[in-house]
Design a protein around this motif. Structure first.
Motif, PDB file in Angstrom:
ATOM      1  N   LYS A   8      39.484  48.790 -72.639  1.00 56.36           N
ATOM      2  CA  LYS A   8      40.677  49.623 -72.560  1.00 56.36           C
ATOM      3  C   LYS A   8      40.476  50.818 -73.474  1.00 56.36           C
ATOM      4  CE  LYS A   8      43.341  47.008 -70.015  1.00 56.36           C
ATOM      5  NZ  LYS A   8      43.869  47.446 -68.754  1.00 56.36           N
ATOM      6  N   HIS A   9      40.864  51.993 -73.009  1.00 60.86           N
ATOM      7  CA  HIS A   9      40.670  53.206 -73.797  1.00 60.86           C
ATOM      8  C   HIS A   9      41.909  53.591 -74.589  1.00 60.86           C
ATOM      9  CE1 HIS A   9      36.689  54.122 -72.272  1.00 60.86           C
ATOM     10  NE2 HIS A   9      37.124  53.739 -71.085  1.00 60.86           N
ATOM     11  N   PHE A  10      43.090  53.166 -74.159  1.00 53.69           N
ATOM     12  CA  PHE A  10      44.352  53.456 -74.839  1.00 53.69           C
ATOM     13  C   PHE A  10      44.582  54.958 -75.011  1.00 53.69           C
ATOM     14  CE2 PHE A  10      43.261  49.213 -76.613  1.00 53.69           C
ATOM     15  CZ  PHE A  10      44.298  48.517 -76.036  1.00 53.69           C
ATOM     16  N   ASP A  11      43.975  55.766 -74.152  1.00 52.29           N
ATOM     17  CA  ASP A  11      44.105  57.222 -74.205  1.00 52.29           C
ATOM     18  C   ASP A  11      43.750  57.760 -75.593  1.00 52.29           C
ATOM     19  OD1 ASP A  11      44.558  59.652 -73.007  1.00 52.29           O
ATOM     20  OD2 ASP A  11      46.679  59.701 -73.519  1.00 52.29           O
ATOM     21  N   ARG A  12      42.669  57.226 -76.159  1.00 57.21           N
ATOM     22  CA  ARG A  12      42.214  57.617 -77.491  1.00 57.21           C
ATOM     23  C   ARG A  12      40.717  57.881 -77.455  1.00 57.21           C
ATOM     24  NH1 ARG A  12      45.832  54.865 -81.677  1.00 57.21           N
ATOM     25  NH2 ARG A  12      47.514  54.044 -80.405  1.00 57.21           N
ATOM     26  N   THR A  13      40.249  58.594 -78.456  1.00 57.78           N
ATOM     27  CA  THR A  13      38.807  58.794 -78.592  1.00 57.78           C
ATOM     28  C   THR A  13      38.192  57.518 -79.162  1.00 57.78           C
ATOM     29  OG1 THR A  13      39.009  59.666 -80.829  1.00 57.78           O
ATOM     30  CG2 THR A  13      39.123  61.251 -79.008  1.00 57.78           C
ATOM     31  N   LYS A  14      36.874  57.474 -79.183  1.00 57.03           N
ATOM     32  CA  LYS A  14      36.178  56.301 -79.685  1.00 57.03           C
ATOM     33  C   LYS A  14      36.532  56.027 -81.147  1.00 57.03           C
ATOM     34  CE  LYS A  14      31.556  54.563 -80.546  1.00 57.03           C
ATOM     35  NZ  LYS A  14      30.127  54.860 -80.524  1.00 57.03           N
ATOM     36  N   ALA A  19      39.477  52.833 -85.220  1.00 61.67           N
ATOM     37  CA  ALA A  19      40.457  52.767 -86.301  1.00 61.67           C
ATOM     38  C   ALA A  19      41.592  51.808 -85.940  1.00 61.67           C
ATOM     39  CB  ALA A  19      41.011  54.157 -86.598  1.00 61.67           C
ATOM     40  N   LEU A  20      42.020  51.816 -84.682  1.00 63.16           N
ATOM     41  CA  LEU A  20      43.056  50.888 -84.230  1.00 63.16           C
ATOM     42  C   LEU A  20      42.578  49.454 -84.353  1.00 63.16           C
ATOM     43  CD1 LEU A  20      45.789  50.388 -82.689  1.00 63.16           C
ATOM     44  CD2 LEU A  20      44.398  50.421 -80.622  1.00 63.16           C
ATOM     45  N   TYR A  21      41.360  49.175 -83.885  1.00 62.75           N
ATOM     46  CA  TYR A  21      40.816  47.817 -83.963  1.00 62.75           C
ATOM     47  C   TYR A  21      40.676  47.370 -85.416  1.00 62.75           C
ATOM     48  CZ  TYR A  21      39.498  48.258 -79.029  1.00 62.75           C
ATOM     49  OH  TYR A  21      39.499  48.419 -77.683  1.00 62.75           O
ATOM     50  N   ARG A  22      40.216  48.273 -86.281  1.00 64.55           N
ATOM     51  CA  ARG A  22      40.045  47.921 -87.691  1.00 64.55           C
ATOM     52  C   ARG A  22      41.382  47.602 -88.346  1.00 64.55           C
ATOM     53  NH1 ARG A  22      35.590  52.485 -89.532  1.00 64.55           N
ATOM     54  NH2 ARG A  22      33.754  51.266 -88.938  1.00 64.55           N
ATOM     55  N   SER A  23      42.403  48.395 -88.058  1.00 62.60           N
ATOM     56  CA  SER A  23      43.696  48.158 -88.693  1.00 62.60           C
ATOM     57  C   SER A  23      44.329  46.874 -88.181  1.00 62.60           C
ATOM     58  CB  SER A  23      44.633  49.343 -88.475  1.00 62.60           C
ATOM     59  OG  SER A  23      44.970  49.471 -87.121  1.00 62.60           O
ATOM     60  N   LEU A  24      44.208  46.589 -86.886  1.00 56.86           N
ATOM     61  CA  LEU A  24      44.752  45.341 -86.355  1.00 56.86           C
ATOM     62  C   LEU A  24      43.982  44.129 -86.890  1.00 56.86           C
ATOM     63  CD1 LEU A  24      45.497  46.305 -82.645  1.00 56.86           C
ATOM     64  CD2 LEU A  24      47.158  45.757 -84.415  1.00 56.86           C
ATOM     65  N   ALA A  25      42.662  44.252 -86.973  1.00 54.03           N
ATOM     66  CA  ALA A  25      41.846  43.151 -87.484  1.00 54.03           C
ATOM     67  C   ALA A  25      42.151  42.893 -88.959  1.00 54.03           C
ATOM     68  CB  ALA A  25      40.368  43.449 -87.297  1.00 54.03           C
ATOM     69  N   LYS A  26      42.304  43.960 -89.736  1.00 57.11           N
ATOM     70  CA  LYS A  26      42.635  43.815 -91.154  1.00 57.11           C
ATOM     71  C   LYS A  26      43.986  43.125 -91.322  1.00 57.11           C
ATOM     72  CE  LYS A  26      43.869  46.650 -95.114  1.00 57.11           C
ATOM     73  NZ  LYS A  26      44.070  48.019 -95.582  1.00 57.11           N
ATOM     74  N   ALA A  27      44.972  43.542 -90.535  1.00 61.71           N
ATOM     75  CA  ALA A  27      46.298  42.930 -90.618  1.00 61.71           C
ATOM     76  C   ALA A  27      46.234  41.459 -90.224  1.00 61.71           C
ATOM     77  CB  ALA A  27      47.280  43.675 -89.727  1.00 61.71           C
ATOM     78  N   LEU A  28      45.470  41.143 -89.194  1.00 64.46           N
ATOM     79  CA  LEU A  28      45.360  39.746 -88.759  1.00 64.46           C
ATOM     80  C   LEU A  28      44.680  38.890 -89.815  1.00 64.46           C
ATOM     81  CD1 LEU A  28      45.726  37.616 -86.541  1.00 64.46           C
ATOM     82  CD2 LEU A  28      43.492  38.279 -85.671  1.00 64.46           C
ATOM     83  N   ILE A  29      43.645  39.397 -90.434  1.00 58.48           N
ATOM     84  CA  ILE A  29      42.930  38.613 -91.446  1.00 58.48           C
ATOM     85  C   ILE A  29      43.798  38.407 -92.680  1.00 58.48           C
ATOM     86  CG2 ILE A  29      40.978  38.705 -93.052  1.00 58.48           C
ATOM     87  CD1 ILE A  29      39.394  40.018 -90.738  1.00 58.48           C
ATOM     88  N   LEU A  30      44.495  39.432 -93.110  1.00 58.58           N
ATOM     89  CA  LEU A  30      45.311  39.305 -94.322  1.00 58.58           C
ATOM     90  C   LEU A  30      46.595  38.511 -94.080  1.00 58.58           C
ATOM     91  CD1 LEU A  30      44.874  42.849 -95.891  1.00 58.58           C
ATOM     92  CD2 LEU A  30      43.714  40.729 -96.509  1.00 58.58           C
ATOM     93  N   GLU A  31      47.225  38.693 -92.928  1.00 60.31           N
ATOM     94  CA  GLU A  31      48.500  38.018 -92.645  1.00 60.31           C
ATOM     95  C   GLU A  31      48.325  36.735 -91.836  1.00 60.31           C
ATOM     96  OE1 GLU A  31      51.341  39.128 -93.943  1.00 60.31           O
ATOM     97  OE2 GLU A  31      50.258  40.812 -94.832  1.00 60.31           O
ATOM     98  N   GLU A  32      47.204  36.593 -91.130  1.00 55.05           N
ATOM     99  CA  GLU A  32      46.847  35.474 -90.282  1.00 55.05           C
ATOM    100  C   GLU A  32      47.707  35.340 -89.032  1.00 55.05           C
ATOM    101  OE1 GLU A  32      45.982  31.807 -92.174  1.00 55.05           O
ATOM    102  OE2 GLU A  32      44.936  32.774 -93.841  1.00 55.05           O
TER     103      GLU A  32
END
Length: 118
Positions: A8-14, A19-32
């Motif tokens: 999925k491109h989410f109408d964003r650049t690479k 950055a979206l994946y990193r922020s979601l992954a960081k939130a998931l790891i810290l908050e679980e």
């Protein structure tokens, strides 16, 4: 042509997508457990599962690779010390997506909860 394009491109650049994946992954790891749109949860799931697989390896090269993918020392430390050992006997499928019955008010987007399997 879009032949065999799966992500999925989410109408964003690479860079914005990363950055979206990193922020979601960081939130998931810290908050679980995080609540996000269903499409974002489905897109970030492989990214998080690859990080957990690196955490299961546990060596220095894996830690450096994880820091390259997720440049947050606090999140990587928690990943390697707390989260990855829980999945030592599991070969995959570390996360679960639960669809929520309600939609977001602003754009009527399907919502989901992304969490770790216990």
């Amino acid at each position: 042509m879009r032949h065999r394009v799966k992500k999925k491109h989410f109408d964003r650049t690479k860079e914005q997508r990363l950055a979206l994946y990193r922020s979601l992954a960081k939130a998931l790891i810290l908050e679980e457990r995080i609540e996000t749109s269903l499409q974002r949860a489905k897109a970030v799931r492989p990214f998080v599962e690859k990080l957990i697989t690196l955490g299961k390896k546990g060596d220095l090269a894996a830690r450096r690779r994880a820091l390259e993918l997720l440049p947050d020392r606090k999140a990587v430390k928690k990943l390697f010390e707390n989260i990855a050992p829980r999945f030592e006997n599991r070969n995959g499928g570390y996360t679960r997506i639960i669809k929520l019955p309600l939609r977001r008010i602003g754009d009527s987007c399907e919502l989901a909860i992304l969490e770790f399997v216990e």
